[in-house]
Each structure stands twice: as C-alpha cells, then as structure tokens.
Design an enzyme around this catalytic site. Structure first.
Site, PDB file in Angstrom:
ATOM      1  N   ASP A 273       0.869  -1.166   0.000  1.00 31.12           N
ATOM      2  CA  ASP A 273       0.000   0.000   0.000  1.00 31.12           C
ATOM      3  C   ASP A 273       0.913   1.226   0.000  1.00 31.12           C
ATOM      4  O   ASP A 273       2.110   1.120   0.307  1.00 31.12           O
ATOM      5  CB  ASP A 273      -0.878  -0.049   1.259  1.00 31.12           C
ATOM      6  CG  ASP A 273      -1.709   1.202   1.445  1.00 31.12           C
ATOM      7  OD1 ASP A 273      -2.295   1.684   0.460  1.00 31.12           O
ATOM      8  OD2 ASP A 273      -1.774   1.706   2.580  1.00 31.12           O
TER       9      ASP A 273
ATOM     10  N   ASP B 168      -0.085   4.985   1.203  1.00 30.38           N
ATOM     11  CA  ASP B 168      -0.245   5.874   2.348  1.00 30.38           C
ATOM     12  C   ASP B 168      -0.131   5.107   3.662  1.00 30.38           C
ATOM     13  O   ASP B 168      -0.805   4.095   3.865  1.00 30.38           O
ATOM     14  CB  ASP B 168      -1.591   6.587   2.279  1.00 30.38           C
ATOM     15  CG  ASP B 168      -1.710   7.484   1.053  1.00 30.38           C
ATOM     16  OD1 ASP B 168      -2.277   8.573   1.160  1.00 30.38           O
ATOM     17  OD2 ASP B 168      -1.221   7.093  -0.030  1.00 30.38           O
TER      18      ASP B 168
ATOM     19  N   GLU C 244      -0.729  10.431   4.799  1.00 34.95           N
ATOM     20  CA  GLU C 244      -1.976  10.177   4.082  1.00 34.95           C
ATOM     21  C   GLU C 244      -2.129  11.339   3.099  1.00 34.95           C
ATOM     22  O   GLU C 244      -2.423  12.468   3.493  1.00 34.95           O
ATOM     23  CB  GLU C 244      -3.170  10.113   5.038  1.00 34.95           C
ATOM     24  CG  GLU C 244      -3.200   8.866   5.907  1.00 34.95           C
ATOM     25  CD  GLU C 244      -3.597   7.604   5.143  1.00 34.95           C
ATOM     26  OE1 GLU C 244      -4.220   7.734   4.069  1.00 34.95           O
ATOM     27  OE2 GLU C 244      -3.275   6.502   5.620  1.00 34.95           O
TER      28      GLU C 244
ATOM     29  N   SER D 210      -2.536   1.735  -4.580  1.00 35.38           N
ATOM     30  CA  SER D 210      -2.930   2.727  -3.594  1.00 35.38           C
ATOM     31  C   SER D 210      -4.330   3.270  -3.819  1.00 35.38           C
ATOM     32  O   SER D 210      -4.734   3.518  -4.957  1.00 35.38           O
ATOM     33  CB  SER D 210      -1.924   3.896  -3.645  1.00 35.38           C
ATOM     34  OG  SER D 210      -2.340   4.963  -2.826  1.00 35.38           O
TER      35      SER D 210
ATOM     36  N   ASP E  20      -1.845  -1.382   5.760  1.00 41.56           N
ATOM     37  CA  ASP E  20      -2.209  -0.910   7.096  1.00 41.56           C
ATOM     38  C   ASP E  20      -3.705  -0.775   7.325  1.00 41.56           C
ATOM     39  O   ASP E  20      -4.169  -0.793   8.464  1.00 41.56           O
ATOM     40  CB  ASP E  20      -1.566   0.460   7.357  1.00 41.56           C
ATOM     41  CG  ASP E  20      -2.206   1.550   6.505  1.00 41.56           C
ATOM     42  OD1 ASP E  20      -2.857   2.457   7.067  1.00 41.56           O
ATOM     43  OD2 ASP E  20      -2.083   1.494   5.273  1.00 41.56           O
TER      44      ASP E  20
ATOM     45  N   ASN F  75      -8.982  -1.547   3.721  1.00 42.71           N
ATOM     46  CA  ASN F  75      -9.061  -1.782   2.275  1.00 42.71           C
ATOM     47  C   ASN F  75      -7.887  -2.604   1.751  1.00 42.71           C
ATOM     48  O   ASN F  75      -7.880  -3.025   0.595  1.00 42.71           O
ATOM     49  CB  ASN F  75      -9.174  -0.452   1.505  1.00 42.71           C
ATOM     50  CG  ASN F  75      -7.945   0.420   1.655  1.00 42.71           C
ATOM     51  OD1 ASN F  75      -7.373   0.518   2.736  1.00 42.71           O
ATOM     52  ND2 ASN F  75      -7.549   1.086   0.593  1.00 42.71           N
TER      53      ASN F  75
END
Length: 211
Positions: free
Chosen positions: A11, A13, A20, A99, A167, A170
């Site tokens: 991922d 962010d 983010e 992402s 993290d 999603n």
C-alpha cells in the site's frame, strides 16, 4: 514485465510513505481535520472505502493542481523503504505499489524510491483546479487484489511467492490473496486478520521474510 522470483506489493499511504496524501491535499483546502477523521474511519473499516473516498475527494474541489508540488515536498518515505526495495531487487524480486491514493503524487514518489510498477486513483481536473471527483474507476480493496494478481501473472510469479503489505481495512483483501499478508503500521482489524504483524514502523523488518 519480465519474469521475477517473487513479488512484493505495498500500500502507499502509511505504508510506503508515512503520510496520508488526501489529508495533505485537504490541508490545501483548509479541510485537513475533517478529511483526516473520515480517512481514519475508512481505514478502520467503519465505512465503505469507495463511498468514503468520493466524499473526501469532494472536499478537495477548488484546490489548484499547482498544490501537487507542495504536497510532494511534504512526503516522508517510511523508514527502511529504500533498503527493502533494494533487498527485493537484489534477491530477484519485483516491487509493486497499489494505492487508494492518487497517481498525481505517486507518479513522482514511486520511481524515486525504485518501485517497479504502481497503480492508484486519478483526480479529475478542470482549468487547473480539482473538481472534487475521481477520474475513472476507484482503486479499492477489490482492485488491489486485481493489481496483485495481474502483476504476479506478468512476472510469472506464483501466488505463493507474493507478499502484500498494508495498514488499512481496504488492504485486507490483498493481504488475504497474497502468499503472505503483512500488517504494517496497521489498524486493529488488519492486525487481527493478517498472517503476520510487523511491529516497528521500519520496512527493513520485512527483509528476513523475503524468499
């Protein structure tokens, strides 16, 4: 893409980078706090990601595209990310990043860090400003699985030789689809469902797990 021994997909962010990105963009609109709260809820899995993303992107309406450079300048790569990517390449692997963030930022960050392939959302623009809409299909949890499988197939990597790192909620479908799913800097629901949890916020911790 040519063949590789294995594939690591991260991922972006709060995994590849500390930030983010949507919150940094929202700062440009003076809406950082409200978007940060909505992002936190989405990452905990309390709301549908695609619905949440559309709502948060709507808060970016009117932000000038010139702000992308200011946002890129604020990006902090996660500790150990360069060492992890170098280690993957030394062992004959490939690195992908998928992402729920945005190509407009990732297109500058990913190649600078040595990422081989990446996929993210795109922001609709008009007359040099953001319209508050996403351009095209949203990269959500299901799309992350598609990316992992496509990149693995393109590099002739079996599922068992794929590692996914994330993290947020999603990321869970991608972690489940990979041969090894790692929770990194992760929300409680992700830590509870991943194959392994990386405690320190340092991607060098992944190096001993590489095939």
């Amino acid at each position: 893409m040519s063949a590789a021994r294995f594939l690591v997909v991260l991922d972006a962010d709060s995994t590849l980078i500390r930030n983010e990105v949507i919150e940094l963009l929202a700062d440009e609109a003076g809406r950082g706090a409200e978007v940060a709260a909505a992002t936190e809820a989405a990452m905990r899995g309390e709301v549908d990601f695609a619905t949440s993303l559309r709502t948060r992107v709507a808060a970016l309406a009117g932000v000038p595209t010139a702000s992308f450079e200011r946002v890129i300048a604020r990006i902090e790569p996660t500790p150990g990310v360069r060492e992890l990517i170098a280690g993957v390449h030394e062992r004959g692997g490939r690195v992908g990043v998928v992402s729920g963030g945005f190509h407009e930022i990732l297109d500058a960050i990913a190649p600078a860090l040595g990422v081989d392939v990446w996929r993210a959302n795109r922001l609709e623009t008009a007359d040099g400003t953001l319209t508050g809409k996403v351009d095209g299909e949203i990269v959500d949890g299901a799309a992350k699985v598609v990316a992992l499988r496509e990149w693995a197939a393109a590099s002739a990597v079996p599922r068992t030789a794929t590692i996914a790192i994330g993290d947020g909620a999603n990321d869970l479908p991608m972690l489940a689809a990979a041969g090894l799913g790692l929770a990194f800097n992760a929300k409680p629901t992700v830590r509870a469902n991943a194959d392994l949890v990386i405690g320190p916020v340092d991607l060098r911790e992944v190096l001993p797990l590489l095939p």
